[in-house]
Design a protein around this motif. Structure first.
Motif: not given
Ligand SMILES: [Zn+2]
Length: 335
Positions: A110-126
């Motif tokens: 399986g793949i644990m998929l993780r995002h550290d949103v350091d900056r630019r949360p708009g990118n995270a939303l996309k």
């Protein structure tokens, strides 16, 4: 700027001389461009300006064949989607961190998929929307600072079905004062919990801080807050870890703190193409992928800005590594 799909092709200059890590090409149309060579990724550099027909290309490793090169920009949303598709094609399921922890069944591949949103949360939303469209769920860890903590975006990502977690750096913010750090952690976690259930946390690397943010847990206990830690709550023996820290998925001197316990790393898997190919060739593995959304932009001004930021940050981090003498023990390398 050329982008994937353009007809622009890279040709070796007629009098091309390969000297060290550089090869000279003709017909550069814009800079900077990441181009895909048969066995390497390269960055175009030394481009004199618009209209020029000549520039040097710096290779990042591997051998290049003296033939036509097609420019491919990495660290775009399309490139990110190609990684997810490769994982899905290989039969992988993707999991948010807490879901993986909470699985009743014995853990297979399986793949644990993780995002550290350091900056630019708009990118995270996309990125979160793109994942939803592909049927993938993941974890988004938000910092307490305004460059990351944007309530409206956090709520939208929550509503897309992803996990919201806390990307903590309170040890650094409190200047290593255990009591102050605990008060900040409690406060920041509570504020995030007004927006979404928070069941897991992951430390922010704080590269300029002299101490690791996980040092707060030498003085306190995170389970007291009803959370697991994405790094500390697992035995990662037998896992393989990929992170885009350092603008490459391969182990890099520009990665100071983004490690995952006993998980192995894979030398030579640097680009999105490499990672996609690796997933297709290794379908039965336990994997964690950490992707920083700020790094992934559509071709254009934002992509260029992040490219330049990453180059500068990598230089600083390599310098810090030298100054601090950061010398991690060799990690087991997976294949
Ligand atoms: Zn971070």
């Amino acid at each position: 700027m050329a982008s994937e799909g353009d007809r622009c092709r890279w040709r070796l200059a007629p009098d091309a001389l390969e000297t060290g890590p550089f090869v000279h090409v003709a017909a550069c149309s814009a800079l900077p461009q990441i181009i895909s060579l048969p066995h390497a990724i390269a960055t175009c550099r030394n481009w004199p300006g618009p209209g020029s027909e000549r520039c040097a290309v710096r290779r990042h490793g591997g051998a290049a064949e003296p033939e036509a090169f097609v420019p491919v920009q990495d660290f775009t949303l399309d490139a990110y989607a190609s990684i997810l598709r490769a994982g899905l094609d290989a039969g992988y399921e993707f999991y948010p961190v807490f879901d993986w922890y909470d699985l009743d069944a014995p853990k297979g591949a399986g793949i644990m998929l993780r995002h550290d949103v350091d900056r630019r949360p708009g990118n995270a939303l996309k990125m979160a929307r793109l994942e939803r469209d592909l049927g993938v769920r993941s974890s988004y860890y938000f910092r307490s600072l305004p460059c990351s903590f944007v309530p409206d975006i956090i709520k939208q990502i929550r509503d897309l079905g992803h996990e919201i977690g806390y990307h903590y750096e309170d040890w650094h913010l409190a200047r290593y004062d255990p009591r102050k750090a605990l008060a900040l952690f409690e406060d920041h976690l509570a504020r995030l919990r007004t927006l979404a259930p928070v069941r897991s946390i992951a430390m922010h690397g704080s590269p300029l801080s002299r101490e690791n943010n996980m040092a707060i847990w030498d003085h306190h206990t995170f389970t007291d807050f009803g959370v697991i830690d994405a790094i500390l709550s697992f035995d990662y023996t037998g896992y393989v870890f990929f992170t885009d820290s350092g603008r490459t998925f391969a182990p890099s001197g520009a990665n100071l703190r983004d490690y995952l316990g006993n998980a192995g790393t894979v030398a030579g898997v640097g680009s999105s193409n490499d990672l996609g190919a690796w997933l297709r060739q290794h379908p039965g593995v336990r994997v964690q992928i950490n992707v920083h959304p700020e790094r992934w932009n559509d071709p254009g001004a934002a992509w260029l800005r992040q490219w330049a930021t990453d180059q500068a940050a990598n230089t600083v981090k390599r310098g810090l590594r030298l100054v601090r003498g950061t010398n991690r023990a060799a990690k087991p390398e997976a294949t």
